[in-house]
Design a protein around this motif. Structure first.
Motif, PDB file in Angstrom:
ATOM      1  N   THR A  88       0.817  -1.223   0.000  1.00 12.63           N
ATOM      2  CA  THR A  88       0.000   0.000   0.000  1.00 12.63           C
ATOM      3  C   THR A  88       0.850   1.273   0.000  1.00 12.63           C
ATOM      4  OG1 THR A  88      -0.160   0.164   2.415  1.00 12.63           O
ATOM      5  CG2 THR A  88      -1.837  -1.182   1.287  1.00 12.63           C
ATOM      6  N   LEU A  89       2.160   1.114   0.190  1.00 13.14           N
ATOM      7  CA  LEU A  89       3.052   2.274   0.252  1.00 13.14           C
ATOM      8  C   LEU A  89       3.438   2.758  -1.134  1.00 13.14           C
ATOM      9  CD1 LEU A  89       5.532   1.051   3.040  1.00 13.14           C
ATOM     10  CD2 LEU A  89       3.529   2.526   3.314  1.00 13.14           C
ATOM     11  N   SER A  90       3.854   4.008  -1.184  1.00 15.66           N
ATOM     12  CA  SER A  90       4.401   4.547  -2.433  1.00 15.66           C
ATOM     13  C   SER A  90       5.769   3.911  -2.654  1.00 15.66           C
ATOM     14  CB  SER A  90       4.542   6.068  -2.336  1.00 15.66           C
ATOM     15  OG  SER A  90       5.600   6.391  -1.445  1.00 15.66           O
ATOM     16  N   PRO A  91       6.278   3.940  -3.869  1.00 16.47           N
ATOM     17  CA  PRO A  91       7.611   3.365  -4.121  1.00 16.47           C
ATOM     18  C   PRO A  91       8.696   3.959  -3.203  1.00 16.47           C
ATOM     19  CG  PRO A  91       6.514   3.771  -6.198  1.00 16.47           C
ATOM     20  CD  PRO A  91       5.641   4.364  -5.120  1.00 16.47           C
ATOM     21  N   LYS A  92       8.640   5.256  -2.966  1.00 23.98           N
ATOM     22  CA  LYS A  92       9.646   5.896  -2.098  1.00 23.98           C
ATOM     23  C   LYS A  92       9.505   5.411  -0.649  1.00 23.98           C
ATOM     24  CE  LYS A  92      11.745  10.320  -1.056  1.00 23.98           C
ATOM     25  NZ  LYS A  92      13.088  10.028  -1.465  1.00 23.98           N
ATOM     26  N   GLU A  93       8.267   5.309  -0.161  1.00 27.44           N
ATOM     27  CA  GLU A  93       8.032   4.812   1.208  1.00 27.44           C
ATOM     28  C   GLU A  93       8.496   3.360   1.333  1.00 27.44           C
ATOM     29  OE1 GLU A  93       4.075   7.405   2.460  1.00 27.44           O
ATOM     30  OE2 GLU A  93       3.827   5.581   1.240  1.00 27.44           O
ATOM     31  N   ARG A  94       8.217   2.564   0.313  1.00 24.42           N
ATOM     32  CA  ARG A  94       8.621   1.153   0.316  1.00 24.42           C
ATOM     33  C   ARG A  94      10.145   1.052   0.353  1.00 24.42           C
ATOM     34  NH1 ARG A  94       6.221  -0.982  -4.460  1.00 24.42           N
ATOM     35  NH2 ARG A  94       4.444   0.012  -3.546  1.00 24.42           N
ATOM     36  N   GLU A  95      10.825   1.878  -0.427  1.00 24.60           N
ATOM     37  CA  GLU A  95      12.281   1.881  -0.450  1.00 24.60           C
ATOM     38  C   GLU A  95      12.835   2.234   0.929  1.00 24.60           C
ATOM     39  OE1 GLU A  95      15.776   4.560  -2.460  1.00 24.60           O
ATOM     40  OE2 GLU A  95      14.008   4.138  -3.682  1.00 24.60           O
ATOM     41  N   THR A  96      12.233   3.209   1.581  1.00 24.22           N
ATOM     42  CA  THR A  96      12.659   3.600   2.924  1.00 24.22           C
ATOM     43  C   THR A  96      12.442   2.453   3.914  1.00 24.22           C
ATOM     44  OG1 THR A  96      12.131   5.912   2.476  1.00 24.22           O
ATOM     45  CG2 THR A  96      12.313   5.270   4.797  1.00 24.22           C
ATOM     46  N   ALA A  97      11.294   1.796   3.827  1.00 21.89           N
ATOM     47  CA  ALA A  97      10.995   0.664   4.722  1.00 21.89           C
ATOM     48  C   ALA A  97      12.014  -0.456   4.529  1.00 21.89           C
ATOM     49  CB  ALA A  97       9.578   0.157   4.476  1.00 21.89           C
ATOM     50  N   PHE A  98      12.336  -0.774   3.281  1.00 23.70           N
ATOM     51  CA  PHE A  98      13.320  -1.818   3.002  1.00 23.70           C
ATOM     52  C   PHE A  98      14.702  -1.426   3.532  1.00 23.70           C
ATOM     53  CE2 PHE A  98      10.556  -3.264  -0.720  1.00 23.70           C
ATOM     54  CZ  PHE A  98      10.065  -4.359  -0.027  1.00 23.70           C
ATOM     55  N   SER A  99      15.065  -0.161   3.383  1.00 19.86           N
ATOM     56  CA  SER A  99      16.368   0.305   3.882  1.00 19.86           C
ATOM     57  C   SER A  99      16.440   0.181   5.397  1.00 19.86           C
ATOM     58  CB  SER A  99      16.606   1.761   3.476  1.00 19.86           C
ATOM     59  OG  SER A  99      16.738   1.871   2.085  1.00 19.86           O
ATOM     60  N   LEU A 100      15.371   0.581   6.071  1.00 20.18           N
ATOM     61  CA  LEU A 100      15.340   0.474   7.540  1.00 20.18           C
ATOM     62  C   LEU A 100      15.428  -0.977   7.982  1.00 20.18           C
ATOM     63  CD1 LEU A 100      12.598   3.132   8.366  1.00 20.18           C
ATOM     64  CD2 LEU A 100      15.038   3.260   8.932  1.00 20.18           C
ATOM     65  N   LEU A 101      14.695  -1.840   7.310  1.00 21.06           N
ATOM     66  CA  LEU A 101      14.721  -3.271   7.650  1.00 21.06           C
ATOM     67  C   LEU A 101      16.115  -3.848   7.417  1.00 21.06           C
ATOM     68  CD1 LEU A 101      13.242  -5.785   8.590  1.00 21.06           C
ATOM     69  CD2 LEU A 101      12.483  -6.137   6.232  1.00 21.06           C
ATOM     70  N   SER A 102      16.742  -3.458   6.331  1.00 21.02           N
ATOM     71  CA  SER A 102      18.089  -3.929   6.023  1.00 21.02           C
ATOM     72  C   SER A 102      19.083  -3.502   7.099  1.00 21.02           C
ATOM     73  CB  SER A 102      18.519  -3.406   4.655  1.00 21.02           C
ATOM     74  OG  SER A 102      19.827  -3.834   4.364  1.00 21.02           O
ATOM     75  N   VAL A 103      19.001  -2.252   7.515  1.00 24.29           N
ATOM     76  CA  VAL A 103      19.900  -1.756   8.577  1.00 24.29           C
ATOM     77  C   VAL A 103      19.671  -2.534   9.861  1.00 24.29           C
ATOM     78  CG1 VAL A 103      20.379   0.231  10.078  1.00 24.29           C
ATOM     79  CG2 VAL A 103      20.180   0.548   7.594  1.00 24.29           C
ATOM     80  N   TYR A 104      18.403  -2.757  10.187  1.00 23.22           N
ATOM     81  CA  TYR A 104      18.090  -3.497  11.420  1.00 23.22           C
ATOM     82  C   TYR A 104      18.634  -4.921  11.357  1.00 23.22           C
ATOM     83  CZ  TYR A 104      15.559  -6.039  14.962  1.00 23.22           C
ATOM     84  OH  TYR A 104      15.258  -6.843  16.025  1.00 23.22           O
ATOM     85  N   ILE A 105      18.388  -5.615  10.262  1.00 18.89           N
ATOM     86  CA  ILE A 105      18.854  -7.005  10.129  1.00 18.89           C
ATOM     87  C   ILE A 105      20.371  -7.067  10.209  1.00 18.89           C
ATOM     88  CG2 ILE A 105      19.039  -8.963   8.532  1.00 18.89           C
ATOM     89  CD1 ILE A 105      16.144  -8.259   7.631  1.00 18.89           C
ATOM     90  N   ASN A 106      21.054  -6.143   9.538  1.00 18.89           N
ATOM     91  CA  ASN A 106      22.521  -6.113   9.602  1.00 18.89           C
ATOM     92  C   ASN A 106      23.032  -5.825  11.008  1.00 18.89           C
ATOM     93  OD1 ASN A 106      22.983  -6.796   6.912  1.00 18.89           O
ATOM     94  ND2 ASN A 106      22.789  -4.663   6.256  1.00 18.89           N
ATOM     95  N   SER A 107      22.281  -5.081  11.796  1.00 18.88           N
ATOM     96  CA  SER A 107      22.707  -4.773  13.166  1.00 18.88           C
ATOM     97  C   SER A 107      22.645  -6.007  14.072  1.00 18.88           C
ATOM     98  CB  SER A 107      21.859  -3.646  13.754  1.00 18.88           C
ATOM     99  OG  SER A 107      20.572  -4.114  14.120  1.00 18.88           O
ATOM    100  N   LEU A 108      21.883  -7.019  13.659  1.00 16.43           N
ATOM    101  CA  LEU A 108      21.743  -8.235  14.467  1.00 16.43           C
ATOM    102  C   LEU A 108      22.950  -9.167  14.320  1.00 16.43           C
ATOM    103  CD1 LEU A 108      17.995  -9.038  13.744  1.00 16.43           C
ATOM    104  CD2 LEU A 108      18.965  -7.937  15.776  1.00 16.43           C
ATOM    105  N   LYS A 109      23.746  -8.934  13.299  1.00 15.10           N
ATOM    106  CA  LYS A 109      24.884  -9.829  13.015  1.00 15.10           C
ATOM    107  C   LYS A 109      26.068  -9.514  13.854  1.00 15.10           C
ATOM    108  CE  LYS A 109      23.323 -10.562   8.332  1.00 15.10           C
ATOM    109  NZ  LYS A 109      23.574 -10.404   6.928  1.00 15.10           N
TER     110      LYS A 109
END
Length: 109
Positions: A88-109
């Motif tokens: 339901t997000l705009s492409p820009k919002e989706r990109e931001t969500a994916f970036s945040l998720l990526s940063v979070y997942i990488n922080s778990l390593k």
């Protein structure tokens, strides 16, 4: 998968208690807790010690596994809900969500 969210744990306890037809006071007394403490546990506003978890589980006739873990089905449902929200997000919002998720997942390593 382990559940670390006290609100989720509290909601599970609430549902189990209701299925058993017990009141918060009945569970609290049987577990040796104050009614307020047990109410706070169900609201997810208190960090329980392992002894408290074991007492509550004994009263509700469940294993700690039932409130401290999440089934694969629950995880799949949550993933599906998140994917629906992302759609339901705009492409820009989706990109931001994916970036945040990526940063979070990488922080778990």
């Amino acid at each position: 998968m382990l559940v670390f969210d006290f609100i989720t744990i509290g909601n599970k306890l609430f549902q189990i208690r209701k299925k058993m037809g017990m009141t918060q006071m009945e569970v609290a007394i049987a577990a040796g807790l104050s009614e307020r403490t047990y109410a706070d546990i169900e609201r997810g506003t208190v960090n329980m010690r392992i002894e408290t978890i074991l007492k509550v589980c004994k009263v509700l006739q469940i294993t700690p596994n039932e409130i401290l873990t999440e089934s694969d089905t629950e995880s799949t449902i949550k993933q599906s809900e998140i994917l629906q929200q992302l759609a339901t997000l705009s492409p820009k919002e989706r990109e931001t969500a994916f970036s945040l998720l990526s940063v979070y997942i990488n922080s778990l390593k």
